[in-house]
Motif scaffolding. Structure first.
Motif, PDB file in Angstrom:
ATOM      1  N   LEU A 177      -1.639  31.031   3.030  1.00  0.00           N
ATOM      2  CA  LEU A 177      -2.315  29.738   2.890  1.00  0.00           C
ATOM      3  C   LEU A 177      -1.795  28.992   1.671  1.00  0.00           C
ATOM      4  N   GLU A 178      -1.548  29.698   0.572  1.00  0.00           N
ATOM      5  CA  GLU A 178      -1.020  29.057  -0.634  1.00  0.00           C
ATOM      6  C   GLU A 178       0.394  28.523  -0.395  1.00  0.00           C
ATOM      7  N   ILE A 179       1.194  29.279   0.348  1.00  0.00           N
ATOM      8  CA  ILE A 179       2.560  28.814   0.651  1.00  0.00           C
ATOM      9  C   ILE A 179       2.521  27.550   1.500  1.00  0.00           C
ATOM     10  N   GLU A 180       1.624  27.528   2.500  1.00  0.00           N
ATOM     11  CA  GLU A 180       1.513  26.345   3.343  1.00  0.00           C
ATOM     12  C   GLU A 180       1.047  25.138   2.539  1.00  0.00           C
ATOM     13  N   ARG A 181       0.117  25.345   1.602  1.00  0.00           N
ATOM     14  CA  ARG A 181      -0.346  24.243   0.768  1.00  0.00           C
ATOM     15  C   ARG A 181       0.781  23.732  -0.138  1.00  0.00           C
ATOM     16  N   THR A 182       1.562  24.639  -0.661  1.00  0.00           N
ATOM     17  CA  THR A 182       2.675  24.232  -1.533  1.00  0.00           C
ATOM     18  C   THR A 182       3.711  23.423  -0.762  1.00  0.00           C
ATOM     19  N   ILE A 183       4.037  23.898   0.449  1.00  0.00           N
ATOM     20  CA  ILE A 183       5.005  23.170   1.283  1.00  0.00           C
ATOM     21  C   ILE A 183       4.476  21.787   1.632  1.00  0.00           C
ATOM     22  N   ALA A 184       3.182  21.689   1.970  1.00  0.00           N
ATOM     23  CA  ALA A 184       2.600  20.394   2.304  1.00  0.00           C
ATOM     24  C   ALA A 184       2.630  19.448   1.114  1.00  0.00           C
ATOM     25  N   ALA A 185       2.357  19.989  -0.081  1.00  0.00           N
ATOM     26  CA  ALA A 185       2.382  19.141  -1.277  1.00  0.00           C
ATOM     27  C   ALA A 185       3.784  18.661  -1.584  1.00  0.00           C
ATOM     28  N   LEU A 186       4.764  19.557  -1.433  1.00  0.00           N
ATOM     29  CA  LEU A 186       6.140  19.143  -1.683  1.00  0.00           C
ATOM     30  C   LEU A 186       6.608  18.118  -0.657  1.00  0.00           C
ATOM     31  N   ARG A 187       6.222  18.313   0.607  1.00  0.00           N
ATOM     32  CA  ARG A 187       6.647  17.389   1.653  1.00  0.00           C
ATOM     33  C   ARG A 187       6.062  15.995   1.425  1.00  0.00           C
ATOM     34  N   SER A 188       4.828  15.924   0.997  1.00  0.00           N
ATOM     35  CA  SER A 188       4.200  14.617   0.777  1.00  0.00           C
ATOM     36  C   SER A 188       4.764  13.901  -0.437  1.00  0.00           C
TER      37      SER A 188
END
Length: 231
Positions: free
Chosen positions: A7-18
């Motif tokens: 879940l933390e990895i997915e949140r990090t990827i989403a933050a970087l993508r945005s």
């Protein structure tokens, strides 16, 4: 890897993508491309070519007394010279560089061809006026005689430049074909044919040539991922 870490990895990827800059669709207008193509042209070369064309038209009309043949054979010369200078001499490295710049090779190819075609049209009018004043042949007939080889040769060179990856030899082939055409026009009694062919026939052939030229441009624009947007 447990569920919390995923879940933390997915949140990090989403933050970087945005936070990454969004890729905008490039809206390159035809007028921008034409300005770039015009700036590439050498004014001295254009003036020199026009002077040579007018001199050849006057001299050959006066010596050969075949105004239609003179216009028919002389008009494609500016087209060949400018295509060789600004289109056919572009090598593989130049194509790769243009693909990384603001405008693709196909976009610049179309813009250059449009500028060269406009210059060829201006030189055709100037040549026909010169020959008309020298020979008194109808300027409409002279314009049609000169426009036919120019339009068909433009379409042919445009198609070749878009497909051939190493077009250096195309210049030699084009010049050879032009010399063969000049020889045929002088060797065979084609001056009478050009003088007696109806203007309607010339007009129909010219319309067909313009259609082929337009189709060549459309095919080039559709073969690329870069669209040209007209205002």
């Amino acid at each position: 890897m447990n569920d919390r870490m995923e879940l933390e990895i997915e949140r990090t990827i989403a933050a970087l993508r945005s936070s990454m800059p969004k890729k905008l669709r490039r809206q390159t207008t035809i007028f921008t491309l034409l300005r770039v193509a015009v700036r590439e042209m050498n004014p001295l070369l254009l003036t020199g070519v026009l002077g040579v064309i007018l001199a050849c038209g006057y001299i050959f009309t006066d010596i050969l007394s075949m105004p239609t043949v003179t216009v028919f054979c002389t008009t494609p010369l500016p087209l060949l010279l400018l295509f060789h200078s600004y289109v056919l001499r572009q090598n593989e490295a130049m194509r790769e560089l243009e693909d990384t710049f603001c405008y693709s090779y196909a976009e610049m190819l179309i813009a250059r061809c449009m500028v060269i075609s406009a210059y060829a049209a201006v030189s055709l009018v100037c040549l026909c006026v010169t020959v008309h004043l020298t020979s008194s042949v109808s300027i409409i007939r002279l314009l049609l005689c000169g426009a036919l080889p120019t339009v068909y040769l433009s379409a042919a060179l445009l198609g070749v430049a878009a497909k051939v990856r190493s077009p250096e030899s195309i210049s030699i082939v084009a010049i050879a074909l032009w010399l063969a055409l000049c020889f045929a026009m002088l060797y065979f009694p084609l001056n009478e044919l050009l003088m007696h062919t109806s203007l309607i026939t010339f007009a129909i052939l010219l319309i067909v040539g313009l259609a082929v030229y337009s189709i060549s441009i459309i095919q080039i624009s559709r073969r690329t991922n870069y669209a040209i947007h007209f205002l």
